[in-house]
Design an enzyme around this catalytic site. Structure first.
Site, PDB file in Angstrom:
ATOM      1  N   SER A 169       0.857  -1.194   0.000  1.00  0.00           N
ATOM      2  CA  SER A 169       0.000   0.000   0.000  1.00  0.00           C
ATOM      3  C   SER A 169       0.890   1.240   0.000  1.00  0.00           C
ATOM      4  CB  SER A 169      -0.943  -0.054   1.212  1.00  0.00           C
ATOM      5  OG  SER A 169      -1.820   1.043   1.197  1.00  0.00           O
ATOM      6  N   THR A 170       0.812   2.084   1.042  1.00  0.00           N
ATOM      7  CA  THR A 170       1.621   3.302   1.092  1.00  0.00           C
ATOM      8  C   THR A 170       3.107   2.972   0.941  1.00  0.00           C
ATOM      9  OG1 THR A 170       0.021   4.156   2.660  1.00  0.00           O
ATOM     10  CG2 THR A 170       2.090   5.372   2.457  1.00  0.00           C
ATOM     11  N   HIS A 196      -2.759  -1.185  -3.185  1.00  0.00           N
ATOM     12  CA  HIS A 196      -3.928  -0.320  -3.000  1.00  0.00           C
ATOM     13  C   HIS A 196      -3.770   0.910  -3.873  1.00  0.00           C
ATOM     14  CE1 HIS A 196      -4.235  -2.012   1.367  1.00  0.00           C
ATOM     15  NE2 HIS A 196      -4.706  -2.862   0.469  1.00  0.00           N
ATOM     16  N   MET A 289      -0.157   1.221   4.974  1.00  0.00           N
ATOM     17  CA  MET A 289      -0.972   1.600   6.117  1.00  0.00           C
ATOM     18  C   MET A 289      -1.993   0.516   6.420  1.00  0.00           C
ATOM     19  SD  MET A 289      -2.154   5.583   5.868  1.00  0.00           S
ATOM     20  CE  MET A 289      -3.639   5.080   5.107  1.00  0.00           C
ATOM     21  N   ASP A 292      -4.486  -4.665   6.246  1.00  0.00           N
ATOM     22  CA  ASP A 292      -4.893  -5.569   5.164  1.00  0.00           C
ATOM     23  C   ASP A 292      -3.764  -6.568   4.911  1.00  0.00           C
ATOM     24  OD1 ASP A 292      -6.323  -6.639   3.039  1.00  0.00           O
ATOM     25  OD2 ASP A 292      -5.593  -5.158   1.601  1.00  0.00           O
TER      26      ASP A 292
END
Length: 348
Positions: A169-170, A196, A289, A292
């Site tokens: 993600s991030t 993401h 972040m 998940d």
């Protein structure tokens, strides 16, 4: 309607906002000090966002920079460029004419959590995970997990998975670049990536990674059959599931409700692989972040698969890998270089 700036100031976490009308002023404000984070538009007069990010990163490697991004091919490519030059994350720009409530929701759900996560993470200089000077490392997690060991590749020398899965993600786009640019052409095991990102962005990410790597990297389509030497990136706004159909493995996409507030979700893909794929699974949870990937990692462990995570030092945000670590589900933890070596080891 209310402007995003007015909305941002309504949140208790933020007590002062300085507005720079162009990138040059933003650079000067940052140089002067006293700023905790930067939210930046990429389209600006005098000096655009990308040049401003480059300039800021020359003298300040740690200040979190979040960019407002437009959902278009050009916007996606500019965003990926900005991340390459040191922006930490992006949020979608709210199209004009949206209601004040949608503005508030967008900032509350997308922007504020990113600000919090990145301000906690001020400890690591961007782009120089191992050499940042010590003063910049003074703000750090109290729960720091130091990882000085390298991964023992011998442990994986006999592992021949039927599928490799990667969730991020991030900080993910840059992490994926680092991993994929090191993969060798002998890697034949199909790879699924869940990053993401919104629609359009995932397609541009696939194109960017494809140029760096001897593997064929594409955005997944519904009904794709997995082929050797191919990597499939979950498209923005779709969950990616995987089924076996005789000898073929096949991707099915759906728009079921979000899981862990996101679609695509790492958990959905990991769980579906654990439920439907025969043979060994090896999964990787990279910077990001939230949490998940934890439920999915558990499913993979229950099927005797492997779970590896990115270490805290090199993660832009140690949310997702940290959550796996808290549940003690990982077989190994390492830098991106070490994780890439594992894929080269198991990917024949």
């Amino acid at each position: 309607g209310t402007t995003p700036l007015e909305v941002i100031l309504k949140f208790p976490e933020i007590n002062e906002l300085k507005v720079a009308s162009n990138g040059k002023i933003a650079v000067e404000f940052t140089k002067a000090g006293g700023i905790d984070f930067i939210i930046m538009d990429l389209e600006m007069p005098v000096m655009d966002g990308i040049d401003a990010i480059k300039a800021i990163r020359e003298f300040n490697k740690t200040i979190p920079i979040i960019i407002f991004s437009v959902q278009s091919i050009k916007g996606a490519n500019k965003t990926l460029k900005a991340l390459e030059y040191g922006a930490n994350d992006f949020v979608q720009k709210i199209p004009g004419g949206k209601s004040a409530k949608e503005n508030v929701d967008n900032i509350k759900n997308d922007l504020i959590p990113r600000i919090k996560a990145l301000c906690l993470r001020r400890a690591i200089p961007i782009g120089s995970p191992s050499t940042g000077n010590t003063t910049e490392k003074s703000v750090s997690h109290s729960s720091s997990v130091l990882n000085t060991d390298s991964i023992d590749l011998k442990k994986y020398s006999m592992v021949r998975p039927s599928l490799i899965l990667i969730g991020s993600s991030t900080g993910g786009p840059e992490a994926l670049k680092k991993v994929f640019s090191q993969l060798k052409s002998h890697v034949k095991v199909p790879i699924l990536v869940i990053q993401h990102m919104p629609p359009i962005f995932t397609e541009q990410l696939a194109k960017m990674l494809n140029k760096l790597c001897p593997l064929t990297i594409i955005e997944a389509s519904d009904g794709d059959l997995l082929r050797p030497g191919h990597c499939y990136i979950a498209p923005g706004d779709y969950h990616m599931t995987i089924f076996e159909n005789g000898l073929n493995k096949m991707i099915k996409l759906n728009q079921d409700p979000k899981v862990c507030y996101v679609r695509p979700s790492v958990d959905v893909t990991f769980n579906s692989a654990a439920a439907n794929i025969r043979g060994k699974l090896v999964s990787f949870v990279l910077t990001g972040m939230g949490s998940d990937g934890v439920a999915g990692a558990k499913s993979i462990k229950d099927k005797n698969g492997f779970v590896l995570i990115q270490d805290e030092q090199t993660s832009v945000v140690w949310g997702m890998p940290g959550a796996v670590h808290r549940e003690d589900l990982q077989d190994d933890m390492g830098t991106l270089d070490q994780l890439a070596q594992v894929i080269n080891e198991i990917g024949h």
